[in-house]
Design a protein around this motif. Structure first.
Motif, PDB file in Angstrom:
ATOM      1  N   ALA A 145       0.828  -1.208   0.000  1.00 12.40           N
ATOM      2  CA  ALA A 145       0.000   0.000   0.000  1.00 12.40           C
ATOM      3  C   ALA A 145       0.860   1.254   0.000  1.00 12.40           C
ATOM      4  O   ALA A 145       1.863   1.329   0.708  1.00 12.40           O
ATOM      5  CB  ALA A 145      -0.926  -0.008   1.211  1.00 12.40           C
ATOM      6  N   LYS A 146       0.461   2.237  -0.788  1.00  7.37           N
ATOM      7  CA  LYS A 146       1.066   3.564  -0.768  1.00  7.37           C
ATOM      8  C   LYS A 146      -0.007   4.554  -0.322  1.00  7.37           C
ATOM      9  O   LYS A 146      -1.110   4.575  -0.889  1.00  7.37           O
ATOM     10  CB  LYS A 146       1.583   3.952  -2.156  1.00  7.37           C
ATOM     11  CG  LYS A 146       2.697   3.063  -2.679  1.00  7.37           C
ATOM     12  CD  LYS A 146       3.098   3.495  -4.092  1.00  7.37           C
ATOM     13  CE  LYS A 146       4.156   2.571  -4.681  1.00  7.37           C
ATOM     14  NZ  LYS A 146       4.496   2.952  -6.079  1.00  7.37           N
ATOM     15  N   VAL A 147       0.310   5.338   0.689  1.00 12.27           N
ATOM     16  CA  VAL A 147      -0.633   6.320   1.220  1.00 12.27           C
ATOM     17  C   VAL A 147      -0.284   7.702   0.692  1.00 12.27           C
ATOM     18  O   VAL A 147       0.885   8.110   0.716  1.00 12.27           O
ATOM     19  CB  VAL A 147      -0.615   6.319   2.763  1.00 12.27           C
ATOM     20  CG1 VAL A 147      -1.419   7.499   3.316  1.00 12.27           C
ATOM     21  CG2 VAL A 147      -1.164   5.006   3.300  1.00 12.27           C
ATOM     22  N   ILE A 148      -1.299   8.416   0.207  1.00 13.94           N
ATOM     23  CA  ILE A 148      -1.119   9.813  -0.195  1.00 13.94           C
ATOM     24  C   ILE A 148      -1.944  10.667   0.755  1.00 13.94           C
ATOM     25  O   ILE A 148      -3.171  10.557   0.817  1.00 13.94           O
ATOM     26  CB  ILE A 148      -1.555  10.036  -1.657  1.00 13.94           C
ATOM     27  CG1 ILE A 148      -0.645   9.228  -2.596  1.00 13.94           C
ATOM     28  CG2 ILE A 148      -1.500  11.525  -2.003  1.00 13.94           C
ATOM     29  CD1 ILE A 148      -0.978   9.382  -4.067  1.00 13.94           C
ATOM     30  N   TRP A 149      -1.261  11.503   1.497  1.00 16.36           N
ATOM     31  CA  TRP A 149      -1.882  12.383   2.496  1.00 16.36           C
ATOM     32  C   TRP A 149      -1.065  13.654   2.563  1.00 16.36           C
ATOM     33  O   TRP A 149       0.158  13.600   2.726  1.00 16.36           O
ATOM     34  CB  TRP A 149      -1.905  11.680   3.862  1.00 16.36           C
ATOM     35  CG  TRP A 149      -2.623  12.422   4.951  1.00 16.36           C
ATOM     36  CD1 TRP A 149      -3.864  12.988   4.893  1.00 16.36           C
ATOM     37  CD2 TRP A 149      -2.150  12.647   6.282  1.00 16.36           C
ATOM     38  NE1 TRP A 149      -4.208  13.548   6.101  1.00 16.36           N
ATOM     39  CE2 TRP A 149      -3.171  13.357   6.987  1.00 16.36           C
ATOM     40  CE3 TRP A 149      -0.981  12.323   6.974  1.00 16.36           C
ATOM     41  CZ2 TRP A 149      -3.046  13.745   8.309  1.00 16.36           C
ATOM     42  CZ3 TRP A 149      -0.851  12.715   8.297  1.00 16.36           C
ATOM     43  CH2 TRP A 149      -1.879  13.407   8.961  1.00 16.36           C
TER      44      TRP A 149
END
Length: 341
Positions: free
Chosen positions: A302-306
């Protein structure tokens, strides 16, 4: 302990994040039969948990007491002679059924006015001190144990096992629709919580345009509830032949199977995000008003963009400042670059 009942949470994401708790419970009580009382909305999650012996479905509705139904369920459960019940939601009404069923050990967090209904309780941490949700549930598993297991300090990631029958059914549907699962992307534009968790549909549409331009074999399935169908319609405007709006057109079991078959999934912070993580699919998870430290997709794929703006996480359903910059300033280019990196 021979028979244990669990009162399930009401949100799909929370249900997924409770699965490591089930693993720990099974380790603590290896001879126990573990059953769960769940709404039809989250029951498919627990049918995909091998630790659960029986999923007892009940049409319990949000913010409704349903006193007669709860009494009927309590009588039904009383006959099963459960020794313990773990109540995962914090509400008063969620603790009523095990109390009415006279289950001796009723365990949970101190919630809203349920003193006596829960007789073994942990203090609920404040919002600023709360641990990740998986750890929050895990703490309950050891509530009756004076000694913790050796591996209890290591929270394992959720894991789901989908029925092969449903997977094969969805594979057949993909073939009938001429969709090659090797080039299949899944986009999940919705989030039941509210608009502050939804990356704009226009941004999803622009991302879809980029994905389809890069890969001429790619096709995109949009998944979500019926409430998300209008968002899907905005996205399918980019290419009605290669983008398929299945929001509201699949059961949760079927959506889970489709996610298990896709190449990559892009979603908001939602229940489907947690399902993708539990199925270990490559994914991009977009966060706005919520906190990826508290409810992250627990997967190394998973890659999180925040953006982590000064005003976030605010946890509001509507942007209190009226600009929704936490989501609008995440560009399709940024997500596309993460997708192709």
């Amino acid at each position: 302990m021979h028979r244990i009942l669990i009162i399930a949470p009401n949100w799909i994401g929370d249900a997924v994040m409770s699965q490591p708790f089930l693993v720990r419970l099974q380790l603590n009580y290896p001879k126990a039969q573990i059953d769960i009382l769940a709404t039809p909305w989250v029951a498919p999650i627990y049918r995909a948990c091998e630790q659960i012996h029986e999923v007892i479905e009940a049409p319990l509705e949000h913010k409704k007491l349903q006193w007669s139904l709860r009494k009927q369920l309590a009588q039904r459960l009383k006959a099963k002679s459960y020794q313990a019940c773990f109540v995962l939601p914090n509400s008063f009404k969620s603790a009523l059924i095990p109390w009415l069923a006279n289950i001796p050990f009723r365990l949970g967090y101190r919630g809203e006015a349920r003193f006596g209904l829960i007789n073994f309780a942990l203090t609920n941490p404040s919002k600023t001190e709360r641990p990740p949700m998986v750890e929050h549930y895990l703490a309950l598993a050891n509530l009756l144990n004076h000694e913790e297991l050796e591996d209890s300090g290591h929270a394992q990631a959720p894991s789901l096992q989908i029925s092969l029958e449903i997977v094969r059914s969805m594979q057949d549907k993909l073939k009938r629709t001429n969709i090659n699962q090797d080039s299949l992307y899944v986009f999940c534009p919705g989030a039941e919580y509210g608009v502050t968790k939804r990356w704009p549909a226009e941004s999803f549409a622009e991302l879809a345009k980029k994905v389809l331009a890069q890969n001429t074999q790619a096709q995109i399935i949009l998944l979500g509830s019926q409430n998300d169908h209008h968002l899907g319609q905005m996205i399918t405007g980019q290419d009605g032949k290669r983008i398929h709006n299945w929001c509201g057109q699949t059961s949760l079991d079927e959506a889970m199977a489709i996610i298990s078959l896709c190449k990559t999934i892009v979603s908001n912070d939602s229940g489907l995000m947690h399902i993708a993580a539990a199925l270990r699919k490559p994914q991009i998870a977009i966060f706005g008003s919520s906190d990826p430290q508290h409810t992250p997709p627990l997967s190394d794929k998973a890659k999180v963009i925040w953006l982590n703006l000064p005003c976030s996480p605010c946890h509001h359903r509507e942007c209190p400042l009226g600009h929704l910059k936490c989501l609008k300033e995440i560009s399709p280019e940024q997500v596309f670059n993460s997708l192709t990196a």
